[in-house]
Design a protein around this motif. Structure first.
Motif, short mmCIF file in Angstrom:
data_model
loop_
_atom_site.label_atom_id
_atom_site.label_comp_id
_atom_site.label_asym_id
_atom_site.label_seq_id
_atom_site.Cartn_x
_atom_site.Cartn_y
_atom_site.Cartn_z
N ARG A 1 0.24 5.26 -1.52
CA ARG A 1 0.02 6.26 -0.46
C ARG A 1 0.07 7.65 -1.08
N THR B 1 0.82 -1.21 0.00
CA THR B 1 0.00 0.00 0.00
C THR B 1 0.85 1.26 0.00
N LYS C 1 -3.96 3.64 0.83
CA LYS C 1 -3.31 3.75 2.13
C LYS C 1 -4.23 4.55 3.05
N TRP C 2 -4.44 4.05 4.26
CA TRP C 2 -5.30 4.70 5.24
C TRP C 2 -6.69 4.96 4.64
N ASN C 3 -7.20 6.18 4.75
CA ASN C 3 -8.53 6.47 4.21
C ASN C 3 -8.46 7.33 2.95
N TYR C 4 -7.30 7.28 2.25
CA TYR C 4 -7.12 8.17 1.10
C TYR C 4 -8.13 7.90 -0.01
#
Length: 265
Positions: free
Chosen positions: A204, A200, A237-240
């Protein structure tokens, strides 16, 4: 874009998705590795499929589709489609996404592989994403788009870092009037072709509002050619991805007429 268990596809997760999602929900399903020429760890395969491998390969680090018999691969495709049946029956299947690796380059063999994929898919909706820049060269691109039109497959336009062998320019081509797809992978150049342990990290990337807005003219033209346009975010990546999807939805509805049927999912 959702991916099934490539080794043991089951209809159960898709029945749950049908029941737990709103009526308008649509899923594009990424095909497993054996269906698109990616490496597969034989240890993750069911016994019936491992038994089809030559003995010397059953403990290999990775195997590929060409290591299996035609009959075994036909069964892989059949089981995959059977697992997706609940989505299709509920009209929640957008398309099966065939994302090919960067070593899937323009050739007669590659054209034959696409035709074979259509034959195995029957009338199931399908889309194709390529990862080698030569496919979008001035000489090859018209042939690719013509082939996909003949095969009734949607071309997946890719927004991704440029300058690499696997960098495909973000060119829109509506090869199936039912569906056009744009897939946003982010633009993180320094990790695009890296072998980072966390995959991921390659994705990002958070698009800016200006970068999203820059797509509006292209989107406006595309919706005039295709009945549906799917915008999918893989900058996961994360909540992107969800953040950019919500922002893109706002950008589209703020600047384009709502009755054109836009919804970014």
């Amino acid at each position: 874009v959702a991916s099934p268990d490539s080794a043991r596809p089951s209809a159960a997760p898709y029945r749950l998705r049908v029941g737990r999602t709103p009526p308008h929900s649509v899923f594009n399903i990424k095909a497993p590795s054996l269906m698109t020429g990616h490496p597969t760890d034989p240890a993750r395969l069911p016994q019936w499929l491992r038994d089809d491998l030559p003995l010397r390969l059953r403990s290999a680090h990775n195997v590929y589709a060409h290591h299996f018999s035609r009959a075994a691969l036909d069964e892989v495709w059949r089981r995959f489609l059977s697992a997706l049946a609940p989505l299709r029956a509920a009209e929640k299947l957008g398309a099966i996404m065939l994302q090919f690796p960067k070593w899937f380059t323009p050739s007669r063999e590659s054209a034959a592989a696409l035709a074979l994929a259509r034959d195995r898919l029957g009338d199931w909706p399908a889309s194709v994403e390529v990862r080698h820049r030569e496919w979008l060269s001035d000489r090859i691109a018209p042939r690719l788009f013509a082939l996909l039109r003949d095969l009734r497959m949607s071309y997946v336009c890719v927004d991704a870092p440029q300058g690499w062998e696997s960098s495909v320019p973000p060119v829109i081509a509506v090869t199936n009037p039912e569906l056009a797809i744009i897939r946003f992978h982010g633009r993180r150049v320094d990790t695009w072709e890296s072998r980072h342990e966390d995959v991921t990290e390659r994705f990002r990337y958070l698009y800016s509002n200006d970068q999203l807005t820059a797509w509006l003219d292209t989107l406006s033209r595309t919706i005039d050619e295709a009945r549906r346009v799917h915008l999918t975010f893989n900058n996961n990546k994360w909540n992107y991805a969800t953040t950019n999807a919500v922002e893109m939805n706002a950008v589209v509805h703020r600047t384009m007429r709502a009755d054109r049927g836009w919804l970014v999912r």
